[in-house]
Every structure is written in structure tokens, then in C-alpha cells.
Design an enzyme around this catalytic site. Structure first.
Site, PDB file in Angstrom:
ATOM      1  CG  ASP A  48       0.019  -4.089   2.794  1.00  0.00           C
ATOM      2  OD1 ASP A  48       0.462  -3.555   1.761  1.00  0.00           O
ATOM      3  OD2 ASP A  48      -0.222  -3.460   3.847  1.00  0.00           O
ATOM      4  CB  SER A  95       2.687   2.072   6.266  1.00  0.00           C
ATOM      5  OG  SER A  95       1.406   2.106   6.840  1.00  0.00           O
ATOM      6  CG  HIS A 133      -0.401   0.268   2.511  1.00  0.00           C
ATOM      7  ND1 HIS A 133      -0.080  -0.731   3.412  1.00  0.00           N
ATOM      8  CD2 HIS A 133      -0.089   1.433   3.138  1.00  0.00           C
ATOM      9  CE1 HIS A 133       0.399  -0.196   4.515  1.00  0.00           C
ATOM     10  NE2 HIS A 133       0.398   1.117   4.376  1.00  0.00           N
TER      11      HIS A 133
END
Length: 272
Positions: A119, A219, A71
Site C-alpha cells: 500500500d 490514510s 489506496h
């Protein structure tokens, strides 16, 4: 009795709806909750991904490849900064540019737009990182992290690194770290709402009853374990339940070992 059961079900439905309204799965917001300053050179494999400013983290797995979350990879151009400790001191950093989407690989089964499985992504660095440079104090500011060897468990005591905001919401000047209690899929599933988009390719960090398990890390950043053979990356920061101040659910990571074959195959088959 029947009326009581109906009433109890109604209460449960309202409670679930209220919980769903308060806590929602979302990508990691970049917070190191209850963390502290890392020692300089403690995580020489972590990188900062920057557009105008830092937006994600990643890790160097060899001189030409960075591992991160899928992402994080949706821009045509950004920079990869290695060797960074203080945000205001770039004396020992190595900066590499990503100039097109052809320089990175996103898992083919990852679905953009929402949290979920697969992911994981890879960034190709054509000119490579110099993994042999030493700073004036003899520390190697840039090096790689090992992928899981299979000799050790992926769960147990681990450590997380990142430049995420602290408890107060302030952006720290230097790299932060946090000890993490890593749990596997089954234990994590039991600690999350039953509708959570958790899959068997995920692991989690969690300390029951505390916010240590919520919104931890940038992230794409690395979750690592220390072994007798060195540091191994076991997870990639993926998603959490937000807002952090209202939830004490686990933080969710992409399990590196679950995708290790994918990593190896994509690197081997990549063509510039």
C-alpha cells in the site's frame, strides 16, 4: 471429556465469528485518537490531498515527489496542498494540481478494493514545491522529510500527524499530532487476530489496552521518528480495525524502509 472439547471449540468458533462481525480491517478513517494540536511548522513535510475536500494525506520527500498510500490514488484529478496548518488559513500554502493518472505511481503488486500489502504510491509534482520559502515569522511552511537512513531503528518512540477527526468525531481546525509506540511485524502480528492481512512490509503503532493504537491518522500520512540527524519517515498510514470505538488493535502502516529501493527505482525511471 470429548464432549467438553467439542463444546469449547464451538464457543471459540462463535467468539471468533462475533469478533469478526464486530471488528473488520479497513482503510484508516482519518482519526487522531487522543491527539493534540501540533505546533505551527512542526510537520512542514505533510500535505493534504483534496478532491472536493480533504481525503488523504501524504509527505514531501523531495521538491517533485510526494509519498502516500496506494489506496489514496484512484482519481484522475485532485490537488496537493502543502504548508497547511489551519484548515481556514491558506496564507502560506502551496497548491499543486494532479491532472491525470500519469502523474502518480501505484505499487504494481497492490490490489485495489481491500486492505493488504504494498500500500504505497508516489505523486509527481512537475512544477515542484518551493522548499526555501519562509513565512513572516521565519518558519519554513514547506519542506521535505528524510527517508530512513538505516542508521536508526524504525521502531520505538514515534509521532503521527494528520487532520483526522478527534475522539468526539469532530473535524479539528488545525493539524493534530500523537505520540506513537512503533512496533515491528512480529509484535504486531501477535497483537492482531491471526487472520489479519499483515505482511512483513508492515509496521504498527500500539499501546496495549488503549485506543491509541486504533484508527490513528489520515490514510497516506507520515509516521515519523526523531533522530540525532533529523526527522525520518518510517511509516505510511495504511489500515486499521474498525469501528474505532470497539477495537483496541494496532494501527497498521506501510514500512518505508521495506520499500525504499522501490521508491528510489520508480523516481529514477519515471518519465513525464
Amino acid at each position: 471429556m470429548k464432549a467438553f472439547v467439542v463444546f469449547a471449540l464451538a464457543i471459540a468458533s462463535v467468539s471468533a465469528a462475533n469478533l469478526d462481525a464486530i471488528s473488520q480491517p479497513a482503510f484508516a478513517s482519518g482519526r487522531i485518537i487522543n491527539g493534540h494540536e501540533a505546533q505551527k511548522g512542526e510537520a512542514p513535510y505533510i500535505v493534504s490531498l483534496r478532491a472536493i475536500s480533504h481525503f488523504c494525506a501524504g509527505s514531501i520527500i523531495n521538491e517533485n515527489w510526494v509519498l502516500t498510500a496506494a489506496h489514496c490514488l484512484d482519481s484522475d484529478k485532485f490537488t496537493v496542498v502543502a504548508g497547511l496548518h489551519s484548515r481556514f488559513d491558506e496564507s502560506n500554502v502551496q497548491i499543486r494540481k494532479v491532472t491525470s493518472k500519469s502523474q502518480y505511481i501505484v505499487h504494481e503488486d497492490y490490489v485495489y478494493g481491500g486492505v493488504g500489502p504494498n500500500d504505497i504510491g508516489l505523486i509527481y509534482i512537475p512544477e515542484g514545491f518551493d522548499l526555501n520559502t519562509l513565512s513572516r515569522d521565519g518558519v519554513a511552511p514547506v519542506s521535505k522529510v528524510a527517508l530512513p537512513s538505516g542508521k536508526y531503528e524504525s521502531t520505538g518512540n514515534g509521532r503521527l500527524f494528520g487532520w483526522g477527526r478527534d475522539n468526539s468525531g469532530a473535524l479539528p481546525i488545525v493539524l493534530q499530532t500523537l505520540e506513537a509506540n512503533i512496533i515491528g511485524y512480529s509484535k504486531c502480528k501477535a497483537a492482531l487476530p491471526f487472520w489479519a492481512p499483515l505482511k512483513k512490509g508492515n509496521i504498527c503503532s500500539y499501546t496495549a489496552g488503549t485506543t491509541d493504537g486504533a484508527c490513528n491518522g489520515d490514510s497516506g500520512g507520515p509516521l515519523v521518528r526523531y533522530t540525532s540527524d533529523g526527522v525520518e519517515q518510517v511509516g505510511i498510514v495504511s489500515w486499521v480495525y474498525t469501528p474505532c470505538s470497539l477495537t483496541k488493535f494496532p494501527s497498521v502502516y506501510t514500512s518505508v524502509s521495506a520499500y525504499q529501493k522501490w521508491i528510489e527505482e520508480k523516481i529514477k525511471s519515471y518519465r513525464v
